[in-house]
Design a protein around this motif. Structure first.
Motif, PDB file in Angstrom:
ATOM      1  N   MET A 110      41.838  42.843  71.800  1.00  0.00           N
ATOM      2  CA  MET A 110      40.939  43.796  71.164  1.00  0.00           C
ATOM      3  C   MET A 110      41.732  44.893  70.457  1.00  0.00           C
ATOM      4  N   ILE A 111      42.739  45.425  71.134  1.00  0.00           N
ATOM      5  CA  ILE A 111      43.556  46.467  70.525  1.00  0.00           C
ATOM      6  C   ILE A 111      44.217  45.940  69.253  1.00  0.00           C
ATOM      7  N   ALA A 112      44.627  44.678  69.282  1.00  0.00           N
ATOM      8  CA  ALA A 112      45.261  44.080  68.094  1.00  0.00           C
ATOM      9  C   ALA A 112      44.299  44.084  66.915  1.00  0.00           C
ATOM     10  N   TRP A 113      43.013  43.854  67.168  1.00  0.00           N
ATOM     11  CA  TRP A 113      42.026  43.874  66.086  1.00  0.00           C
ATOM     12  C   TRP A 113      41.875  45.283  65.511  1.00  0.00           C
ATOM     13  N   ILE A 114      41.901  46.273  66.394  1.00  0.00           N
ATOM     14  CA  ILE A 114      41.772  47.659  65.934  1.00  0.00           C
ATOM     15  C   ILE A 114      42.981  48.039  65.084  1.00  0.00           C
TER      16      ILE A 114
ATOM     17  N   LEU B 215      35.161  44.437  62.207  1.00  0.00           N
ATOM     18  CA  LEU B 215      35.543  44.943  63.524  1.00  0.00           C
ATOM     19  C   LEU B 215      34.329  44.992  64.450  1.00  0.00           C
ATOM     20  N   ILE B 216      33.184  45.419  63.935  1.00  0.00           N
ATOM     21  CA  ILE B 216      31.952  45.416  64.737  1.00  0.00           C
ATOM     22  C   ILE B 216      31.622  43.986  65.173  1.00  0.00           C
ATOM     23  N   LEU B 217      31.688  43.058  64.232  1.00  0.00           N
ATOM     24  CA  LEU B 217      31.379  41.662  64.519  1.00  0.00           C
ATOM     25  C   LEU B 217      32.339  41.078  65.560  1.00  0.00           C
ATOM     26  N   LEU B 218      33.631  41.321  65.385  1.00  0.00           N
ATOM     27  CA  LEU B 218      34.622  40.808  66.338  1.00  0.00           C
ATOM     28  C   LEU B 218      34.429  41.402  67.727  1.00  0.00           C
ATOM     29  N   THR B 219      34.053  42.671  67.789  1.00  0.00           N
ATOM     30  CA  THR B 219      33.795  43.319  69.070  1.00  0.00           C
ATOM     31  C   THR B 219      32.593  42.672  69.749  1.00  0.00           C
ATOM     32  N   ALA B 220      31.535  42.456  68.976  1.00  0.00           N
ATOM     33  CA  ALA B 220      30.334  41.823  69.539  1.00  0.00           C
ATOM     34  C   ALA B 220      30.632  40.402  70.021  1.00  0.00           C
ATOM     35  N   ILE B 221      31.374  39.641  69.244  1.00  0.00           N
ATOM     36  CA  ILE B 221      31.739  38.275  69.630  1.00  0.00           C
ATOM     37  C   ILE B 221      32.568  38.290  70.909  1.00  0.00           C
TER      38      ILE B 221
ATOM     39  N   SER C 288      39.215  49.546  75.190  1.00  0.00           N
ATOM     40  CA  SER C 288      39.533  49.101  73.826  1.00  0.00           C
ATOM     41  C   SER C 288      38.259  48.840  73.018  1.00  0.00           C
ATOM     42  N   HIS C 289      37.184  48.381  73.668  1.00  0.00           N
ATOM     43  CA  HIS C 289      35.912  48.235  72.958  1.00  0.00           C
ATOM     44  C   HIS C 289      35.389  49.617  72.552  1.00  0.00           C
ATOM     45  N   GLY C 290      35.611  50.594  73.420  1.00  0.00           N
ATOM     46  CA  GLY C 290      35.224  51.966  73.097  1.00  0.00           C
ATOM     47  C   GLY C 290      36.044  52.527  71.949  1.00  0.00           C
ATOM     48  N   ILE C 291      37.327  52.206  71.933  1.00  0.00           N
ATOM     49  CA  ILE C 291      38.191  52.661  70.840  1.00  0.00           C
ATOM     50  C   ILE C 291      37.743  52.038  69.518  1.00  0.00           C
ATOM     51  N   ALA C 292      37.290  50.794  69.563  1.00  0.00           N
ATOM     52  CA  ALA C 292      36.769  50.153  68.349  1.00  0.00           C
ATOM     53  C   ALA C 292      35.572  50.933  67.811  1.00  0.00           C
ATOM     54  N   ALA C 293      34.688  51.387  68.700  1.00  0.00           N
ATOM     55  CA  ALA C 293      33.535  52.175  68.271  1.00  0.00           C
ATOM     56  C   ALA C 293      33.972  53.524  67.693  1.00  0.00           C
TER      57      ALA C 293
ATOM     58  N   GLN D 250      32.759  56.076  79.892  1.00  0.00           N
ATOM     59  CA  GLN D 250      33.933  56.933  80.088  1.00  0.00           C
ATOM     60  C   GLN D 250      34.507  57.351  78.735  1.00  0.00           C
ATOM     61  N   VAL D 251      34.549  56.411  77.786  1.00  0.00           N
ATOM     62  CA  VAL D 251      35.027  56.726  76.435  1.00  0.00           C
ATOM     63  C   VAL D 251      34.124  57.796  75.815  1.00  0.00           C
ATOM     64  N   MET D 252      32.808  57.652  75.999  1.00  0.00           N
ATOM     65  CA  MET D 252      31.869  58.654  75.456  1.00  0.00           C
ATOM     66  C   MET D 252      32.140  60.029  76.052  1.00  0.00           C
ATOM     67  N   LYS D 253      32.377  60.085  77.372  1.00  0.00           N
ATOM     68  CA  LYS D 253      32.643  61.376  78.026  1.00  0.00           C
ATOM     69  C   LYS D 253      33.906  62.029  77.480  1.00  0.00           C
ATOM     70  N   VAL D 254      34.972  61.256  77.401  1.00  0.00           N
ATOM     71  CA  VAL D 254      36.243  61.806  76.906  1.00  0.00           C
ATOM     72  C   VAL D 254      36.081  62.270  75.468  1.00  0.00           C
ATOM     73  N   TRP D 255      35.414  61.469  74.649  1.00  0.00           N
ATOM     74  CA  TRP D 255      35.193  61.853  73.257  1.00  0.00           C
ATOM     75  C   TRP D 255      34.334  63.105  73.180  1.00  0.00           C
ATOM     76  N   GLY D 256      33.360  63.230  74.059  1.00  0.00           N
ATOM     77  CA  GLY D 256      32.536  64.441  74.102  1.00  0.00           C
ATOM     78  C   GLY D 256      33.372  65.679  74.397  1.00  0.00           C
TER      79      GLY D 256
END
Length: 174
Positions: A1-5, A46-52, A63-68, A148-154
């Motif tokens: 996932m990180i590689a895709w980002i 990137l959205i599509l690859l994350t969903a897949i 890493s899915h959170g980082i993609a968002a 957790q990603v949402m909290k840190v980003w907040g």
């Protein structure tokens, strides 16, 4: 996932560079516009690859959170990043363009608030995508890392807001 980002980020800047070359070196504004438009395609992929990836059963991770986050930032700041790259390209390669002006006072405060608004938009897009992702995978997987990603980003957004507002309350001197 990180590689895709990372691949998405590299592709983003390559497309921007080619767009600037098309605009200024090749004098092809339509090609330039097309290349800049590809940044949206990169985000969509990137959205599509994350969903897949998630649909295939991969547990939701940071890493899915980082993609968002990447997608939210890319959409909210995309035009600003392209403008910045355009100015730098003119300055570095064409030896034209205006000298960089350092903002101070109320102009700096206004700029910081505009950037804060972009950050809020990026946050809303990113957390919206994270929420949709959590709903999409439902109870099949642990989604706590997404929240957790949402909290840190907040927290990061709150710090950015405090700093940005401080430029309005305490404007820098010239």
């Amino acid at each position: 996932m990180i590689a895709w980002i990372i691949a998405a980020e590299i592709a983003f800047w390559i497309v921007i560079l080619f767009g600037l070359v098309a605009r200024y070196i090749l004098k092809k504004p339509k090609l330039s516009f097309f290349l800049f438009s590809l940044t949206l395609v990169i985000d969509s992929l990137l959205i599509l690859l994350t969903a897949i990836d998630l649909k295939a059963g991969t547990p939701a991770s940071i890493s899915h959170g980082i993609a968002a986050i990447y997608i939210g930032v890319s959409i909210a700041y995309g035009k600003t990043m392209i403008s910045w790259a355009d100015e730098q390209f003119q300055r570095w390669f064409l030896k034209t363009g205006d000298k960089k002006v350092r903002l101070t006072g109320s102009a700096k405060g206004k700029h910081e608030i505009k950037m804060l608004i972009r950050h809020v938009v990026a946050f809303l897009i990113g957390t919206g995508l994270l929420s949709i992702t959590a709903l999409y995978i439902g109870s099949q997987s642990d989604t706590s890392s997404l929240f957790q990603v949402m909290k840190v980003w907040g927290i990061v957004l709150t710090i950015d807001a405090i700093i940005s507002i401080s430029y309005v309350i305490f404007p820098s001197q010239k």
